[in-house]
Write a protein that holds these residues in place. Structure first.
Motif, PDB file in Angstrom:
ATOM      1  N   UNK A 117     -21.792 -11.427  88.644  1.00 15.66           N
ATOM      2  CA  UNK A 117     -23.221 -11.106  88.778  1.00 15.66           C
ATOM      3  C   UNK A 117     -23.709 -10.285  87.588  1.00 15.66           C
ATOM      4  N   UNK A 118     -22.890  -9.326  87.171  1.00 17.96           N
ATOM      5  CA  UNK A 118     -23.281  -8.484  86.041  1.00 17.96           C
ATOM      6  C   UNK A 118     -23.342  -9.301  84.752  1.00 17.96           C
ATOM      7  N   UNK A 119     -22.340 -10.153  84.572  1.00 13.71           N
ATOM      8  CA  UNK A 119     -22.295 -11.011  83.381  1.00 13.71           C
ATOM      9  C   UNK A 119     -23.564 -11.863  83.294  1.00 13.71           C
ATOM     10  N   UNK A 120     -23.938 -12.465  84.419  1.00  9.87           N
ATOM     11  CA  UNK A 120     -25.137 -13.324  84.442  1.00  9.87           C
ATOM     12  C   UNK A 120     -26.390 -12.523  84.114  1.00  9.87           C
ATOM     13  N   UNK A 121     -26.470 -11.346  84.668  1.00 10.98           N
ATOM     14  CA  UNK A 121     -27.669 -10.519  84.473  1.00 10.98           C
ATOM     15  C   UNK A 121     -27.810 -10.107  83.003  1.00 10.98           C
ATOM     16  N   UNK A 131     -15.527  -7.065  71.009  1.00 13.67           N
ATOM     17  CA  UNK A 131     -16.117  -5.720  70.856  1.00 13.67           C
ATOM     18  C   UNK A 131     -16.507  -5.466  69.409  1.00 13.67           C
ATOM     19  N   UNK A 132     -15.703  -5.959  68.491  1.00 11.45           N
ATOM     20  CA  UNK A 132     -16.010  -5.763  67.070  1.00 11.45           C
ATOM     21  C   UNK A 132     -17.303  -6.457  66.664  1.00 11.45           C
ATOM     22  N   UNK A 133     -17.622  -7.553  67.366  1.00  8.96           N
ATOM     23  CA  UNK A 133     -18.878  -8.270  67.076  1.00  8.96           C
ATOM     24  C   UNK A 133     -20.069  -7.652  67.805  1.00  8.96           C
ATOM     25  N   UNK A 134     -19.798  -6.654  68.646  1.00 11.95           N
ATOM     26  CA  UNK A 134     -20.885  -6.026  69.407  1.00 11.95           C
ATOM     27  C   UNK A 134     -21.170  -6.714  70.731  1.00 11.95           C
ATOM     28  N   UNK A 135     -20.290  -7.628  71.127  1.00 12.88           N
ATOM     29  CA  UNK A 135     -20.449  -8.310  72.415  1.00 12.88           C
ATOM     30  C   UNK A 135     -20.127  -7.346  73.563  1.00 12.88           C
ATOM     31  N   UNK A 136     -20.881  -7.431  74.627  1.00  9.37           N
ATOM     32  CA  UNK A 136     -20.562  -6.647  75.824  1.00  9.37           C
ATOM     33  C   UNK A 136     -19.384  -7.343  76.507  1.00  9.37           C
ATOM     34  N   UNK A 137     -18.304  -6.618  76.720  1.00  3.70           N
ATOM     35  CA  UNK A 137     -17.118  -7.216  77.355  1.00  3.70           C
ATOM     36  C   UNK A 137     -16.975  -6.677  78.777  1.00  3.70           C
ATOM     37  N   UNK A 138     -16.867  -7.622  79.697  1.00  2.00           N
ATOM     38  CA  UNK A 138     -16.654  -7.277  81.104  1.00  2.00           C
ATOM     39  C   UNK A 138     -15.273  -7.797  81.480  1.00  2.00           C
ATOM     40  N   UNK A 171     -26.724   1.705  86.373  1.00  2.51           N
ATOM     41  CA  UNK A 171     -25.903   2.402  85.394  1.00  2.51           C
ATOM     42  C   UNK A 171     -25.793   1.605  84.093  1.00  2.51           C
ATOM     43  N   UNK A 172     -25.504   0.307  84.230  1.00  2.21           N
ATOM     44  CA  UNK A 172     -25.237  -0.517  83.045  1.00  2.21           C
ATOM     45  C   UNK A 172     -26.485  -0.668  82.178  1.00  2.21           C
ATOM     46  N   UNK A 173     -27.641  -0.818  82.785  1.00  5.95           N
ATOM     47  CA  UNK A 173     -28.854  -1.039  81.997  1.00  5.95           C
ATOM     48  C   UNK A 173     -29.116   0.118  81.028  1.00  5.95           C
ATOM     49  N   UNK A 174     -28.664   1.297  81.388  1.00  3.03           N
ATOM     50  CA  UNK A 174     -28.832   2.469  80.501  1.00  3.03           C
ATOM     51  C   UNK A 174     -27.875   2.428  79.318  1.00  3.03           C
ATOM     52  N   UNK A 175     -26.787   1.687  79.470  1.00  3.50           N
ATOM     53  CA  UNK A 175     -25.767   1.668  78.416  1.00  3.50           C
ATOM     54  C   UNK A 175     -25.938   0.496  77.442  1.00  3.50           C
ATOM     55  N   UNK A 176     -26.761  -0.470  77.827  1.00 12.46           N
ATOM     56  CA  UNK A 176     -26.881  -1.678  77.016  1.00 12.46           C
ATOM     57  C   UNK A 176     -27.521  -1.403  75.663  1.00 12.46           C
ATOM     58  N   UNK A 177     -27.106  -2.154  74.650  1.00 11.98           N
ATOM     59  CA  UNK A 177     -27.726  -1.985  73.328  1.00 11.98           C
ATOM     60  C   UNK A 177     -29.192  -2.356  73.365  1.00 11.98           C
ATOM     61  N   UNK A 178     -30.005  -1.650  72.643  1.00 16.81           N
ATOM     62  CA  UNK A 178     -31.418  -1.965  72.491  1.00 16.81           C
ATOM     63  C   UNK A 178     -32.274  -1.595  73.670  1.00 16.81           C
ATOM     64  N   UNK A 199     -30.404 -12.283  77.074  1.00 19.67           N
ATOM     65  CA  UNK A 199     -30.014 -12.774  75.747  1.00 19.67           C
ATOM     66  C   UNK A 199     -29.153 -11.766  74.984  1.00 19.67           C
ATOM     67  N   UNK A 200     -28.449 -10.920  75.725  1.00 16.40           N
ATOM     68  CA  UNK A 200     -27.487  -9.999  75.107  1.00 16.40           C
ATOM     69  C   UNK A 200     -26.122 -10.690  75.141  1.00 16.40           C
ATOM     70  N   UNK A 201     -25.444 -10.778  73.983  1.00 18.46           N
ATOM     71  CA  UNK A 201     -24.139 -11.441  73.980  1.00 18.46           C
ATOM     72  C   UNK A 201     -23.138 -10.704  74.871  1.00 18.46           C
ATOM     73  N   UNK A 202     -22.536 -11.458  75.771  1.00 24.25           N
ATOM     74  CA  UNK A 202     -21.577 -10.861  76.703  1.00 24.25           C
ATOM     75  C   UNK A 202     -20.404 -11.800  76.915  1.00 24.25           C
ATOM     76  N   UNK A 203     -19.286 -11.237  77.338  1.00 25.40           N
ATOM     77  CA  UNK A 203     -18.087 -12.014  77.599  1.00 25.40           C
ATOM     78  C   UNK A 203     -17.449 -11.518  78.891  1.00 25.40           C
ATOM     79  N   UNK A 204     -17.075 -12.482  79.727  1.00 28.23           N
ATOM     80  CA  UNK A 204     -16.433 -12.132  80.997  1.00 28.23           C
ATOM     81  C   UNK A 204     -14.986 -12.618  80.958  1.00 28.23           C
ATOM     82  N   UNK A 205     -14.052 -11.695  81.178  1.00 23.73           N
ATOM     83  CA  UNK A 205     -12.645 -12.094  81.210  1.00 23.73           C
ATOM     84  C   UNK A 205     -11.927 -11.359  82.346  1.00 23.73           C
TER      85      UNK A 205
END
Ligand code: ATP
Ligand code: MG
Length: 208
Positions: free
Chosen positions: A25-29, A88-95, A201-208, A34-40
């Motif tokens: 759910x978090x990954x989808x949100x 992470x080095x590319x700035x992708x949000x990793x979950x 919580x997460x929305x406060x930590x997101x880039x931009x 349009x923030x780059x994210x990765x779910x693993x």
């Protein structure tokens, strides 16, 4: 090294607490914005990890807690090197669905392996890649196990009641020791309520 913009979020908790549901759910949100994210996930996330997952979760061979700790960390080392660090080095949000804290809770607090050994092996694998936020979905053991009744049982689900209680207590102890990193949520609540708390919580930590 992690870049400044990177964000690493892990989901933790015992059997059936809702980690995979909430991670998805978090990954989808995040992706919708349009923030780059990765779910693993662990164990798994790489070809080696998938083999190890099969071994530690579904094989019937004997695996000692120390060997188990090393197998989970072998999967982790590969995942960090191949997937997590480059993202992470590319700035992708990793979950990540489970991470080092699961090994501490399961092999340390559950199986009773010396915590300093678990810590040493975990940090060798993690190489300084520490989550910015760890979400603990806390549920009573019986509720989590009940939720998983429909799926094929693995090596951990079938452990004793005491084991699962130890795991739950272990997670809570870890969270208490590092309150800034952890967000502890009563995971008996419905999925939408939990997702809302995480998003706050997460929305406060997101880039931009
Ligand atoms: N808040 C919730 N309330 C009720 N049921 C839920 C909730 N969250 C998830 N579930 C259901 O519980 C089951 C287990 O959820 P999920 O697979 O997300 O848990 P998990 O923590 O990833 O489990 P595992 O320990 O096996 O990885 C699923 O059937 C899911 O739909
Ligand atoms: Mg899961």
């Amino acid at each position: 090294m992690k870049s400044k913009m990177s964000l690493f979020i892990t989901f933790e908790g015992g059997e059936g607490c809702g980690k995979s549901t909430q991670a998805r759910l978090l990954y989808r949100r995040i992706t919708k914005l349009a923030i780059p994210a990765l779910l693993t996930y662990e164990p798994g996330g790489t070809d080696l990890g998938k083999r190890i997952k099969h071994l530690v979760k579904y094989s019937r061979i004997t695996i000692d807690p120390l060997a188990e700790t090393m197998l989970f960390n072998a999967s982790r080392a590969q995942l960090i090197e191949d997937i997590i660090k480059p993202a992470l080095e590319k700035g992708t949000v990793v979950i990540c669905d489970r991470y080092t804290d699961s090994t501490t809770a399961y092999q340390g607090h559950g199986h009773g392996l010396d915590l300093s050994i678990v810590k040493t092996v975990n940090s060798m694998a993690a190489q300084g890649v520490v989550p910015d936020l760890t979400v603990l979905l806390d549920v009573p053991v019986e509720i989590g196990l009940e939720r998983k009744k429909k799926i094929k049982p693995d090596r951990f689900q079938t452990q004793s009641w005491d084991f699962h209680k130890g795991v739950r207590a272990g997670f809570l102890k870890l969270a208490k020791a590092e309150p800034k990193r952890w967000l502890v949520i009563d995971a008996t609540q419905n999925q939408e309520t939990i997702a809302g708390i995480i998003w706050q919580r997460v929305s406060k930590l997101l880039p931009g």
